[in-house]
Design a protein around this motif. Structure first.
Motif, mmCIF file in Angstrom:
data_model
loop_
_atom_site.group_PDB
_atom_site.id
_atom_site.type_symbol
_atom_site.label_atom_id
_atom_site.label_comp_id
_atom_site.label_asym_id
_atom_site.label_seq_id
_atom_site.Cartn_x
_atom_site.Cartn_y
_atom_site.Cartn_z
ATOM 1 N N UNK A 127 15.392 165.994 -8.582
ATOM 2 C CA UNK A 127 16.404 165.649 -7.645
ATOM 3 C C UNK A 127 17.569 164.868 -8.102
ATOM 4 N N UNK A 128 17.253 163.797 -8.732
ATOM 5 C CA UNK A 128 18.252 162.918 -9.207
ATOM 6 C C UNK A 128 19.403 163.684 -10.217
ATOM 7 N N UNK A 129 18.612 164.671 -11.193
ATOM 8 C CA UNK A 129 19.578 165.067 -12.078
ATOM 9 C C UNK A 129 20.339 166.327 -11.436
ATOM 10 N N UNK A 130 19.657 166.910 -10.306
ATOM 11 C CA UNK A 130 20.669 167.925 -9.628
ATOM 12 C C UNK A 130 21.864 167.115 -8.820
ATOM 13 N N UNK A 131 21.510 166.033 -8.360
ATOM 14 C CA UNK A 131 22.597 164.953 -7.951
ATOM 15 C C UNK A 131 23.725 164.817 -8.970
ATOM 16 N N UNK A 132 23.501 164.567 -10.194
ATOM 17 C CA UNK A 132 24.224 164.433 -11.360
ATOM 18 C C UNK A 132 25.162 165.434 -11.393
ATOM 19 N N UNK A 133 24.632 166.660 -11.606
ATOM 20 C CA UNK A 133 25.393 168.037 -11.868
ATOM 21 C C UNK A 133 26.096 168.190 -10.704
ATOM 22 N N UNK A 134 25.730 168.168 -9.342
ATOM 23 C CA UNK A 134 26.782 168.028 -8.320
ATOM 24 C C UNK A 134 27.939 167.203 -8.166
ATOM 25 N N UNK A 135 27.614 166.007 -8.679
ATOM 26 C CA UNK A 135 28.716 164.986 -8.875
ATOM 27 C C UNK A 135 29.621 165.401 -9.717
ATOM 28 N N UNK A 172 19.244 168.115 -2.175
ATOM 29 C CA UNK A 172 18.018 168.494 -1.518
ATOM 30 C C UNK A 172 18.030 169.903 -0.935
ATOM 31 N N UNK A 173 19.212 170.446 -0.831
ATOM 32 C CA UNK A 173 19.838 171.645 0.151
ATOM 33 C C UNK A 173 19.262 172.733 -0.749
ATOM 34 N N UNK A 174 18.802 173.768 -0.034
ATOM 35 C CA UNK A 174 18.282 175.060 -0.450
ATOM 36 C C UNK A 174 19.270 175.752 -1.582
ATOM 37 N N UNK A 175 20.618 175.720 -1.250
ATOM 38 C CA UNK A 175 21.482 176.430 -2.139
ATOM 39 C C UNK A 175 21.673 175.539 -3.580
ATOM 40 N N UNK A 176 21.516 174.480 -3.679
ATOM 41 C CA UNK A 176 21.580 173.602 -4.810
ATOM 42 C C UNK A 176 20.285 173.691 -5.461
ATOM 43 N N UNK A 177 19.174 173.838 -5.006
ATOM 44 C CA UNK A 177 18.163 173.858 -5.365
ATOM 45 C C UNK A 177 17.637 175.305 -6.155
ATOM 46 N N UNK A 178 18.281 176.138 -5.224
ATOM 47 C CA UNK A 178 18.353 177.727 -5.926
ATOM 48 C C UNK A 178 19.210 177.881 -6.947
ATOM 49 N N UNK A 179 20.371 177.149 -7.119
ATOM 50 C CA UNK A 179 21.353 177.379 -8.356
ATOM 51 C C UNK A 179 20.818 176.385 -9.573
ATOM 52 N N UNK A 180 20.251 175.157 -9.229
ATOM 53 C CA UNK A 180 19.678 174.499 -10.174
ATOM 54 C C UNK A 180 18.176 174.481 -10.135
ATOM 55 N N UNK A 181 17.486 175.492 -10.402
ATOM 56 C CA UNK A 181 16.020 175.644 -10.348
ATOM 57 C C UNK A 181 15.578 174.797 -11.401
ATOM 58 N N UNK A 182 14.182 174.569 -11.265
ATOM 59 C CA UNK A 182 13.221 173.883 -12.157
ATOM 60 C C UNK A 182 13.404 174.521 -13.601
ATOM 61 N N UNK A 183 13.413 175.819 -13.549
ATOM 62 C CA UNK A 183 13.286 176.644 -14.878
ATOM 63 C C UNK A 183 14.639 176.089 -15.598
#
Length: 207
Positions: A127-135, A172-183
């Motif tokens: 989640x923190x890494x997704x936050x960094x991408x988003x930023x 934590x939103x669905x769109x960002x989790x779908x775009x930045x998946x675990x894989x």
């Protein structure tokens, strides 16, 4: 061998009762001070229950090795530093430094019986890494374009891109989790504590 040693050592002694522990602590302290001329750290020398003890960053609970609470606290502080959304470096470098730290950390602390905690920390780190991408994507248009490239439906991508939520809430939103998946994050070099833990405890299953 007499004299002061330039290094410190850690020792834990298990006894059956607090009274026995206090007696052993007293005799060991006297022996080390008078016979070996060693200075004893009185703040760290104490008699406690096994599950309240701290030994080289670990504690013990029902016969199992666990991370001490302070160990986990320091770990999370360091991860926060390495995933600071305002660091101002490329994500490739940020993930590289994060991997270095996580891999070294789990190679030492991975001997503990903490599989579920590794899973939980992986979720938090992602989640923190997704936050960094988003930023780093900054502008709404860039955010929308990057989500579309990663297969997020247009309506969802636009909704995420124009949201007034901050980076942490957005992560934590669905769109960002779908775009930045675990894989996807794994392909970018994000290290998994869980995988590191499994490699330590079940090396044959990975060969």
């Amino acid at each position: 061998m007499r004299g002061k040693f330039p290094w410190a050592t850690h020792l834990i002694i298990l006894v059956c009762s607090k009274r026995a522990g206090e007696r052993v602590l007293g005799s060991i302290t006297r022996y080390l001070s008078s016979k070996l001329k060693l200075e004893i750290n009185k703040e760290k020398s104490q008699v406690v229950k096994v599950n309240q003890s701290k030994f080289l960053g670990f504690t013990f609970n029902r016969g199992k090795i666990k991370w001490h609470a302070k160990t986990l606290q320091k770990f999370k502080q360091r991860v926060r530093q390495l995933t600071n959304r305002n660091w101002g470096v490329r994500m490739e470098y940020q993930l590289y430094k994060l991997k270095q730290y996580l891999q070294g950390w789990i190679n030492y602390f991975g001997i503990a019986n903490v599989y579920q905690q590794c899973v939980e920390q992986d979720q938090w780190i992602r989640r923190r890494v997704r936050m960094c991408f988003w930023r780093q994507w900054r502008k709404p248009r860039t955010k929308v374009q990057n989500l579309l490239k990663r297969g997020v439906p247009e309506r969802m991508a636009i909704s995420c891109g124009i949201t007034s939520k901050g980076p942490w809430r957005s992560s934590k939103t669905k769109g960002i989790q779908q775009g930045l998946t675990n894989n996807y994050l794994a392909t970018k070099g994000l290290y998994s504590l869980k995988e590191g833990w499994i490699a330590i405890h079940y090396p044959l299953k990975r060969s």
